[in-house]
Design a protein around this motif. Structure first.
Motif, PDB file in Angstrom:
ATOM      1  N   GLU A  67      -8.139   1.394   0.753  1.00 33.82           N
ATOM      2  CA  GLU A  67      -7.999   0.241   2.424  1.00 33.82           C
ATOM      3  C   GLU A  67     -10.363  -0.266   1.302  1.00 33.82           C
ATOM      4  OE1 GLU A  67      -8.215   0.604   6.273  1.00 33.82           O
ATOM      5  OE2 GLU A  67      -5.316   0.101   5.644  1.00 33.82           O
ATOM      6  N   LYS A  68     -11.051   0.841   1.627  1.00 34.04           N
ATOM      7  CA  LYS A  68     -12.686   0.998   1.408  1.00 34.04           C
ATOM      8  C   LYS A  68     -12.609   0.687   0.785  1.00 34.04           C
ATOM      9  CE  LYS A  68     -13.355   3.725   4.998  1.00 34.04           C
ATOM     10  NZ  LYS A  68     -13.574   4.872   5.971  1.00 34.04           N
TER      11      LYS A  68
ATOM     12  N   LYS B  78       0.762  -1.312  -0.056  1.00 37.27           N
ATOM     13  CA  LYS B  78       0.418  -0.028  -0.198  1.00 37.27           C
ATOM     14  C   LYS B  78       0.970   1.558  -0.071  1.00 37.27           C
ATOM     15  CE  LYS B  78      -2.471   0.105   3.762  1.00 37.27           C
ATOM     16  NZ  LYS B  78      -3.580   0.251   4.797  1.00 37.27           N
TER      17      LYS B  78
ATOM     18  N   LYS C 269      -9.854  -2.718  -0.453  1.00 40.60           N
ATOM     19  CA  LYS C 269      -9.625  -3.740   0.152  1.00 40.60           C
ATOM     20  C   LYS C 269      -7.898  -4.049   0.096  1.00 40.60           C
ATOM     21  CE  LYS C 269     -14.023  -3.812   0.721  1.00 40.60           C
ATOM     22  NZ  LYS C 269     -14.793  -2.779   0.329  1.00 40.60           N
TER      23      LYS C 269
ATOM     24  N   LYS D 114      -4.557  -4.292   2.527  1.00 40.26           N
ATOM     25  CA  LYS D 114      -3.970  -3.850   3.494  1.00 40.26           C
ATOM     26  C   LYS D 114      -3.024  -3.654   3.239  1.00 40.26           C
ATOM     27  CE  LYS D 114      -8.119  -4.424   6.149  1.00 40.26           C
ATOM     28  NZ  LYS D 114      -8.590  -3.910   7.039  1.00 40.26           N
TER      29      LYS D 114
ATOM     30  N   ASP E 172      -4.287   5.900   2.796  1.00 45.42           N
ATOM     31  CA  ASP E 172      -4.029   5.030   2.574  1.00 45.42           C
ATOM     32  C   ASP E 172      -5.998   4.352   3.169  1.00 45.42           C
ATOM     33  OD1 ASP E 172      -2.203   4.541   3.422  1.00 45.42           O
ATOM     34  OD2 ASP E 172      -1.909   4.645   4.951  1.00 45.42           O
ATOM     35  N   ASP E 173      -6.669   5.442   3.581  1.00 46.76           N
ATOM     36  CA  ASP E 173      -7.853   4.934   4.091  1.00 46.76           C
ATOM     37  C   ASP E 173      -9.108   4.643   2.829  1.00 46.76           C
ATOM     38  OD1 ASP E 173      -7.469   4.708   6.393  1.00 46.76           O
ATOM     39  OD2 ASP E 173      -8.488   6.886   7.081  1.00 46.76           O
TER      40      ASP E 173
END
Length: 62
Positions: A55-56, A2, A59, A61, A51-52
């Motif tokens: 992730e959302k 990431k 997906k 991580k 980053d958020d």
């Protein structure tokens, strides 16, 4: 993984905004400053909005 994606996106945004500042309008440099400020903020707080988002949406991580 990431972290590499976030750095790639930030670098791409910076290069694109510099090209837009050269060929379109110098006000695009504000976008460059915004990306740089977010990079500085994330290094100090250890929180990054991109980053958020990764992730959302994807997906992804660490």
């Amino acid at each position: 993984m990431k972290n590499r994606i976030v750095r790639g996106i930030a670098g791409t945004f910076i290069l694109i905004s510099i090209l837009l500042a050269i060929y379109v309008n110098q006000n695009w440099l504000w976008f460059t400053a915004f990306v740089g400020a977010n990079l500085l903020q994330s290094s100090l707080t250890k929180w990054c909005l991109m980053d958020d988002i990764l992730e959302k949406v994807f997906k992804i991580k660490d």
